[in-house]
Design an enzyme around this catalytic site. Structure first.
Site, mmCIF file in Angstrom:
data_model
loop_
_atom_site.group_PDB
_atom_site.id
_atom_site.type_symbol
_atom_site.label_atom_id
_atom_site.label_comp_id
_atom_site.label_asym_id
_atom_site.label_seq_id
_atom_site.Cartn_x
_atom_site.Cartn_y
_atom_site.Cartn_z
ATOM 1 N N TYR A 1 -7.191 3.519 2.433
ATOM 2 C CA TYR A 1 -8.538 3.540 1.846
ATOM 3 C C TYR A 1 -9.622 3.610 2.911
ATOM 4 O O TYR A 1 -9.490 3.070 4.002
ATOM 5 C CB TYR A 1 -8.761 2.365 0.896
ATOM 6 C CG TYR A 1 -8.478 0.992 1.451
ATOM 7 C CD1 TYR A 1 -7.184 0.511 1.552
ATOM 8 C CD2 TYR A 1 -9.527 0.156 1.854
ATOM 9 C CE1 TYR A 1 -6.923 -0.754 2.048
ATOM 10 C CE2 TYR A 1 -9.273 -1.121 2.347
ATOM 11 C CZ TYR A 1 -7.960 -1.561 2.444
ATOM 12 O OH TYR A 1 -7.697 -2.805 2.940
ATOM 13 N N HIS B 1 -9.229 -7.893 -5.982
ATOM 14 C CA HIS B 1 -10.302 -8.184 -5.031
ATOM 15 C C HIS B 1 -11.478 -7.237 -5.267
ATOM 16 O O HIS B 1 -11.292 -6.023 -5.238
ATOM 17 C CB HIS B 1 -9.835 -7.950 -3.589
ATOM 18 C CG HIS B 1 -8.579 -8.671 -3.225
ATOM 19 N ND1 HIS B 1 -7.857 -8.375 -2.096
ATOM 20 C CD2 HIS B 1 -7.909 -9.686 -3.829
ATOM 21 C CE1 HIS B 1 -6.791 -9.167 -2.017
ATOM 22 N NE2 HIS B 1 -6.802 -9.971 -3.070
#
Ligand code: NDP
Length: 477
Positions: free
Chosen positions: A135, A72
């Protein structure tokens, strides 16, 4: 993670994918477990990590070894690390440009993180059970943002990712199984540049300097009117990386009276709002200032001369400069006596010369002309060169001149006698008229600009070419 000689030092290293960075993180272990500074802005920025302003922290917990996610590419930057366990990480550059398709692979454990710039495809496979993958991102997730994702199939042959565990046996979502091959992936376009005030002298020169750049949009007053306080809120700033503000209220004399509120709105309030938006959206803001922020009491103004504007226009421009200077990524180009397409002094003098008029022109205001094409060239240069952010003086090179000298030169270039121009003092010229006070010395010191590798051509050279081209220009406009 912690060797016999202690944890490895913090480091940030580049990879074959531009902007994709690997961070080695010191991890301190003892009998209780371990501790690390997962993201430490000050130290990491000092080592080269972008100051990327994260706003959201996500964690994905992967129960089993072999869980595989990706590929992605997202419309924001992210900083990926592992809180426990281990992954094999793979990145594919899916940004428009010559590095499209470039790959990088590495293992991440708690002692290694990766900074993934916008548009670089991200994928990973867990190498241990109970892997917590975490993240930071610098934009909030939204369904609208997700519609800008670019996907690549995990099994893409061109990328050829050497997955440690065969994809056939890996845990993969149904969606991730059907993403396209590289040849069918639409690259993620770069964030765009927006030029405001695109129909003024500088705006038109920027249209020429940036012609052919598909990532640049031009907005004149018709598309974006800075006197409307709500206009800037209607732009989707997430799609932009750079704004060049060539718009300004430039009617110096009107600003002293009927135009005062407009001047403050366009040169002050709207610029302050642009500065705020630039901070919020991490934009590079390019803005244009003027010699009128100074009182003109000294020659060769350096960039950091304290402001002392004499009139309203200069005051409003100084206010704009102060706001723009708070933007981390800003360029202020301070210029003087701009000559481009549109109404300007040189055209006025040329028209008077042709009509047989013998004008009186002020001879105690000293400065240097700035041709709009060179001002536009300086903007493009500073951006392309990645010059240090800050304020740069920009005018053409050459000896300083009084307006009367410029007028005489225009007459001579048109084959008319220069002595048809009579020099008068500013005080005489404006006696009995309502006019803004003007700085008597507008000469800007150009050393800082030259040090970036940009030397504007001499004003006389440009003036000769401009006057020669006036007849053609008149026909074209
Ligand atoms: P221009 O007057 O030629 O262009 C200014 C542009 O700003 C025009 O196109 C004008 O639109 C636009 N503008 C004015 N008001 C608004 C508004 N409310 N919303 C959106 N756009 C608006 O100026 P220059 O190109 O010469 O100037 C460029 C920059 O250089 C400015 O920042 C100016 O202050 C600075 N500067 C100029 C000098 C000069 O001698 N000209 C000297 C020193 C600095 P419209 O065409 O519709 O009027």
């Amino acid at each position: 993670m912690t060797g016999a000689s202690g944890p490895k030092p913090l480091s940030v290293t580049e990879t074959p994918i531009p902007g994709l960075l690997v961070c080695e993180l010191p991890v301190m272990s003892d009998n209780r477990g371990w501790f690390k500074e997962n993201w430490q802005r000050e130290k990491m920025v000092a080592l080269g990590l972008p100051d990327f302003n994260p706003v959201q922290n996500n964690v994905s917990f992967n129960t089993k070894k072999g869980a595989t996610r990706g590929i992605h590419a997202e419309p924001w930057d992210k900083y990926v690390s592992v809180a426990s366990g281990r992954i094999f990480g793979a990145w594919v550059d899916l940004r428009e440009g010559r590095t499209f398709g470039r790959t990088f692979f590495t293992e991440l454990d708690p002692s290694r993180a990766v900074y993934v710039p916008r548009g670089v495809g991200n994928a990973f496979q867990t190498l241990e059970d109970s892997t917590a993958y975490t993240y930071l991102v610098n934009d909030h997730w939204s369904a609208e943002a997700q519609s800008q994702y670019v996907f690549l199939n995990l099994a893409d042959e061109t990328a050829g990712i050497p997955w440690p565990l065969d994809l056939a046996g890996a845990e993969i979502s149904a969606k991730d199984r059907v993403h396209p091959r590289l040849s069918d992936v639409p690259p993620m376009p770069p964030r765009r540049t927006l030029v405001l005030g695109a129909n003024g002298q500088l705006g038109k020169a920027l249209r020429k300097a940036l012609a052919g750049r598909t990532d640049v949009e031009f907005a004149g007053r018709g598309e974006l009117d800075l006197s409307d306080p709500s206009a800037l809120a209607q732009v989707d700033w997430k799609n932009y990386s750079t704004v060049i503000n060539a718009a300004a209220y430039t009617a110096v004399d009107d600003a002293e009276g009927s135009g005062r509120a407009d001047a403050w709105q366009v040169n002050g309030a709207a610029v302050a709002e642009l500065a705020r938006l630039a901070q919020e959206h991490h934009l590079t803001l390019v803005h244009v200032s003027t010699d009128y922020v100074f009182d003109g009491a000294r020659a060769g103004h350096p960039e950091d001369e304290p402001f002392a504007p004499l009139g309203v226009y200069g005051q409003t421009k100084a206010a704009g400069d102060l706001a723009v200077a708070t933007v981390p990524r800003h360029y202020i180009l301070r210029t003087s006596w701009v000559i481009g397409e549109g109404h300007n002094f040189v055209r006025t003098m040329a028209a008077l010369a042709e009509r047989g008029v013998s004008p009186s022109v002020v001879d105690d205001q000293i400065g240097r002309l700035t041709f709009a094409e060179d001002l536009a060239g300086a903007i493009v240069h500073l951006l392309d060169a990645g010059a240090p952010y800050g304020t740069y003086n920009v005018s053409n090179e050459g000896p300083s001149m009084a307006w009367a000298d410029v007028a005489r030169e225009v007459f001579v270039l048109l084959g008319k006698p220069g002595d048809r121009v009579t020099g008068v003092s500013t005080a005489e010229y404006f006696a009995g008229r309502s006019a803004a006070p003007r700085p008597l010395n507008s000469v800007l010191d150009l050393d800082k600009l030259r040090a970036t590798g940009f030397t504007p051509p001499p004003a006389q050279e440009r003036l000769a070419a401009y006057v020669a081209g006036l007849a053609d220009r008149e026909r074209a406009e």
